[in-house]
Write an enzyme that holds these catalytic residues in place. Structure first.
Site, PDB file in Angstrom:
ATOM      1  CE1 TYR A 136      -3.098  -2.919   0.158  1.00  0.00           C
ATOM      2  CE2 TYR A 136      -3.760  -2.263   2.354  1.00  0.00           C
ATOM      3  CZ  TYR A 136      -3.903  -3.087   1.251  1.00  0.00           C
ATOM      4  OH  TYR A 136      -4.845  -4.078   1.261  1.00  0.00           O
ATOM      5  CE  LYS A 186       1.733 -18.142   0.387  1.00  0.00           C
ATOM      6  NZ  LYS A 186       1.277 -19.564   0.322  1.00  0.00           N
ATOM      7  CG  ASP A 218      -2.004 -20.387   1.703  1.00  0.00           C
ATOM      8  OD1 ASP A 218      -1.307 -20.247   2.734  1.00  0.00           O
ATOM      9  OD2 ASP A 218      -1.632 -21.084   0.742  1.00  0.00           O
ATOM     10  CG  ASP A 242      -7.400  -4.543   3.561  1.00  0.00           C
ATOM     11  OD1 ASP A 242      -8.517  -4.562   4.119  1.00  0.00           O
ATOM     12  OD2 ASP A 242      -7.139  -3.802   2.601  1.00  0.00           O
ATOM     13  CG  ASP A 246     -12.523  -6.599   5.077  1.00  0.00           C
ATOM     14  OD1 ASP A 246     -12.305  -5.943   6.118  1.00  0.00           O
ATOM     15  OD2 ASP A 246     -12.658  -6.074   3.965  1.00  0.00           O
TER      16      ASP A 246
END
Length: 348
Positions: A136, A186, A218, A242, A246
């Site tokens: 970001y 990851k 994941d 992020d 959610d």
């Protein structure tokens, strides 16, 4: 104490209005509330999503209570002028690097979760998301390749100090909860995540009372659905945080319920519900204001040193839910203001 109110776009003004009503009921005249535009509303009025006057107010304020930003009609603007740059700009300006997103399910809302009730009951997790780095904030752009094809790039990077400071926030939070921290990345494919794992492991030496586990992003997404009760505190980077927060919010019933606090080295913080501007329901008076109201309670706890007032708000929200108060997203018919009324009634 001065609070900078930044309602923003879409449903932002509607939910912040209810948070303000609750703050006034709990704190009376001890808080000064001053409003200034951000996001698309600010761009339309002043030509920039974070105008100088808003930034000045934020600098003077003890804390920032933020609504939401986002306006699809402005997506064609150059990136620096898009509504979302308002919140990124505030994080950057004040060095706000740790985004705390607590997610727990109210017993009365278990049936509304996308999970089976026996699984949903275990949902009580705090996601600590690094919020001032990653893709970001990294270098980004577009270019042409050697064979004249368009290519876009976003740089993901962290240095060890950035990882260390957010890891400490995660460990401290876990120490005050159930003493378990899960670090998510990851590391099997990303060099950034490999450094993240190494630094978090080093920081853990200073917190021998906290159990540390590492998990691939994941797998963490899958485990949040399979068995959310296994998690206490999750610490992760900006992008993964992020997505995971959610996901967690929907496991708890609705994204409209979830608050957040973004903190830095000082006491100033930025507080906002994690939902977006929801333009499809903006102005309809049906948005759930509980995420904004609970964000205000986090503000009282973390920036203003008023934990008892924070508990009053949290207890009032729980009381309103227990009494049957429901907006449409959680299976009811109440309007935004009616839900605010229910919380105020519980305070009284």
């Amino acid at each position: 104490m001065l609070i900078a109110l930044c309602p923003g776009d879409g449903v932002g003004p509607e939910v912040i209005a209810e948070a303000v009503r609750v703050l006034k009921a709990v704190c009376g005249e001890s808080l000064t509330l001053e409003e200034s535009p951000v996001g698309g509303a600010a761009y339309r009025a002043y030509g920039h999503p974070l105008p100088a006057a808003t930034l000045d107010l934020a600098r003077r304020a003890d804390a920032i209570l933020f609504g939401a930003v986002g306006d699809a009609t402005l997506d064609s603007l150059e990136r620096r002028l898009r509504p979302e740059q308002a919140i990124l700009g505030l994080r950057r300006e004040f060095g706000l690097f740790a985004n705390l997103r607590p997610t727990r399910i109210f017993p009365e809302l278990v049936e509304g979760s996308v999970l089976r009730p026996d699984i949903a009951r275990g949902m009580d997790v705090l996601i600590v998301r690094e919020s001032n780095g990653d893709v970001y904030f990294g270098d980004k752009g577009r270019r042409m390749t050697g064979n004249e094809r368009r290519q876009a790039y976003d740089l993901m990077s962290y240095d060890e100090d950035e990882i260390m400071r957010v890891a400490r926030v995660g460990f401290e939070a876990a120490r005050g909860r159930r003493q378990k921290l899960c670090s998510v990345g990851k590391a099997n494919v990303l060099e950034t995540s490999e450094l993240w794992r190494d630094v978090v492991s080093e920081v853990s030496a200073g917190f021998p009372d906290v159990e540390l586990k590492h998990m691939y992003a994941d797998n963490a997404a899958m485990q949040l659905i399979r068995n959310p009760g296994q998690f206490d505190v999750i610490v992760t980077g900006n992008l993964f945080g992020d997505i995971l927060s959610d996901e967690a919010s929907m496991c708890a019933g609705s994204i409209g319920m979830q608050p957040s606090a973004t903190l830095g080295a000082g006491s100033k913080g930025l507080y906002e519900p994690i939902h977006g501007s929801a333009p499809d329901i903006a102005g309809a008076g049906i948005a759930n204001p509980l995420g904004a109201i609970l964000s205000a309670s986090m503000m009282l706890r973390y920036s203003l040193g008023r934990p008892l007032d924070a508990v009053r708000i949290e207890d009032a929200v729980a009381g309103a839910i227990k009494s049957g108060a429901r907006t449409r997203d959680i299976g009811g018919t109440m309007s935004t203001s009616q839900m605010g009324d229910a919380v105020l009634a519980a305070i009284a």
